[in-house]
Design a protein around this motif. Structure first.
Motif, short mmCIF file in Angstrom:
data_model
loop_
_atom_site.label_atom_id
_atom_site.label_comp_id
_atom_site.label_asym_id
_atom_site.label_seq_id
_atom_site.Cartn_x
_atom_site.Cartn_y
_atom_site.Cartn_z
N SER A 63 0.83 -1.18 0.24
CA SER A 63 -0.19 -0.15 0.04
C SER A 63 0.92 1.29 0.06
O SER A 63 0.57 2.36 -0.70
CB SER A 63 -1.00 -0.09 1.13
OG SER A 63 -0.44 -0.13 2.39
N SER A 64 1.84 1.58 0.66
CA SER A 64 2.63 2.52 0.86
C SER A 64 3.37 2.66 -0.61
O SER A 64 3.52 3.75 -1.09
CB SER A 64 4.19 2.24 1.66
OG SER A 64 4.79 1.08 0.95
N LYS A 66 1.71 1.77 -3.58
CA LYS A 66 0.78 2.13 -4.45
C LYS A 66 0.36 3.61 -4.11
O LYS A 66 0.22 4.43 -4.97
CB LYS A 66 -0.34 1.23 -4.12
CG LYS A 66 -1.78 1.31 -4.89
CD LYS A 66 -2.68 0.07 -4.59
CE LYS A 66 -4.05 0.34 -5.46
NZ LYS A 66 -4.33 1.64 -5.90
N ARG A 67 0.59 4.13 -2.76
CA ARG A 67 0.14 5.58 -2.44
C ARG A 67 1.17 6.42 -3.21
O ARG A 67 0.94 7.41 -3.60
CB ARG A 67 0.28 5.69 -0.96
CG ARG A 67 -1.21 5.63 -0.28
CD ARG A 67 -0.97 6.20 1.17
NE ARG A 67 0.00 5.82 1.99
CZ ARG A 67 0.22 4.78 2.69
NH1 ARG A 67 -0.79 3.94 2.73
NH2 ARG A 67 1.48 4.40 3.30
N ASP A 70 0.64 6.44 -6.92
CA ASP A 70 -0.95 7.15 -7.26
C ASP A 70 -0.40 8.48 -7.39
O ASP A 70 -0.93 9.36 -7.87
CB ASP A 70 -1.87 6.80 -6.34
CG ASP A 70 -2.32 5.31 -6.80
OD1 ASP A 70 -1.95 4.82 -7.96
OD2 ASP A 70 -2.93 4.75 -5.95
N ALA A 71 0.15 8.96 -6.30
CA ALA A 71 0.34 10.61 -5.88
C ALA A 71 1.19 10.97 -6.91
O ALA A 71 0.82 12.11 -7.49
CB ALA A 71 1.07 10.74 -4.60
#
Ligand SMILES: Cc1cc2nc3c(=O)[nH]c(=O)nc-3n(C[C@H](O)[C@H](O)[C@H](O)COP(=O)(O)O)c2cc1C
Length: 196
Positions: A63-64, A66-67, A70-71
């Protein structure tokens, strides 16, 4: 405040240092406070991004990661403040860049075609020219919109206050002017893209 075209540019930035008293974090935070007209700068926390590992990637981006991806994908520009370690960028910065160089499913690399600006803050008197050259070399392979004018803040330990805020007037002014030129670079690259 929006630019003449009415847009507010969304720039995201990270510091390639994990320590709480990081000078590169101090400089990035100063950039947030000094974002030029028409620009918003958001700081990305990369402290929980793991070492790049192809097995982890194959199992699905954490998730880190992915974040982070995405950002950067959604941003109009990326700002990187890296420490200089032994004549190169920090492993923390390089690791985040390595993840960003990777595709996700059908989406390309989030850094491909992205305007990127590189800066270094050092307590030493040279401002990390080798770390900046290192990242120019690395990121130059990933995007054709690299902002070739890097920023080096030297002797920064004498330019922050007790709360690790960049307070040296000349350094703050140099940072502000450089951010304005990066904003102009982003706008120019958009116009060139639209005209193509
Ligand atoms: C392993 C290591 C290597 C370093 N190499 C350099 C270097 O090549 N050039 C330099 O100017 N500073 C060097 N330094 C000093 C860093 O610039 C300094 O620790 C700086 O504060 C790190 O950035 P930060 O404050 O954002 O964590 C080095 C520090 C460490 C720990």
């Amino acid at each position: 405040m929006p630019t003449e075209s009415g847009d507010v540019l969304n720039i995201v930035g990270f510091a390639g240092s994990l320590r709480s008293g990081s000078f590169n974090k101090a400089a990035l935070n100063a950039a947030v406070g000094r974002a030029p007209e028409g620009v918003k700068i958001n700081v990305l926390d990369i402290s929980d991004v793991p070492f790049y590992d192809g097995d982890v990637e194959n199992a699905g981006d954490p998730s880190s990661v992915k974040r982070l991806k995405d950002a950067v994908r959604e941003a109009d520009g990326l700002l990187i403040f890296t420490p200089e370690y032994n004549g190169g960028a920090s492993a923390v910065a390089k690791n985040a860049i390595d993840w960003l160089s990777r595709t996700t499913g059908d989406s390309g690399s989030p850094i491909a075609g992205k305007p990127v600006a590189i800066a270094t803050a050092t307590p030493g008197g040279r401002g990390g020219p080798e770390a900046r050259e290192h990242l120019i070399h690395v990121i130059g392979f990933m995007t054709d919109k690299l902002f070739m004018e890097t920023l080096g803040i030297k002797s920064i330990s004498g330019k922050v206050d007790a709360e690790n805020r960049l307070v040296d007037e000349e350094a703050v002014e140099d940072l502000t002017n450089w951010l304005e030129r990066f904003r102009d670079h982003i706008q120019d690259s958009r116009q060139n893209h639209d005209a193509a």
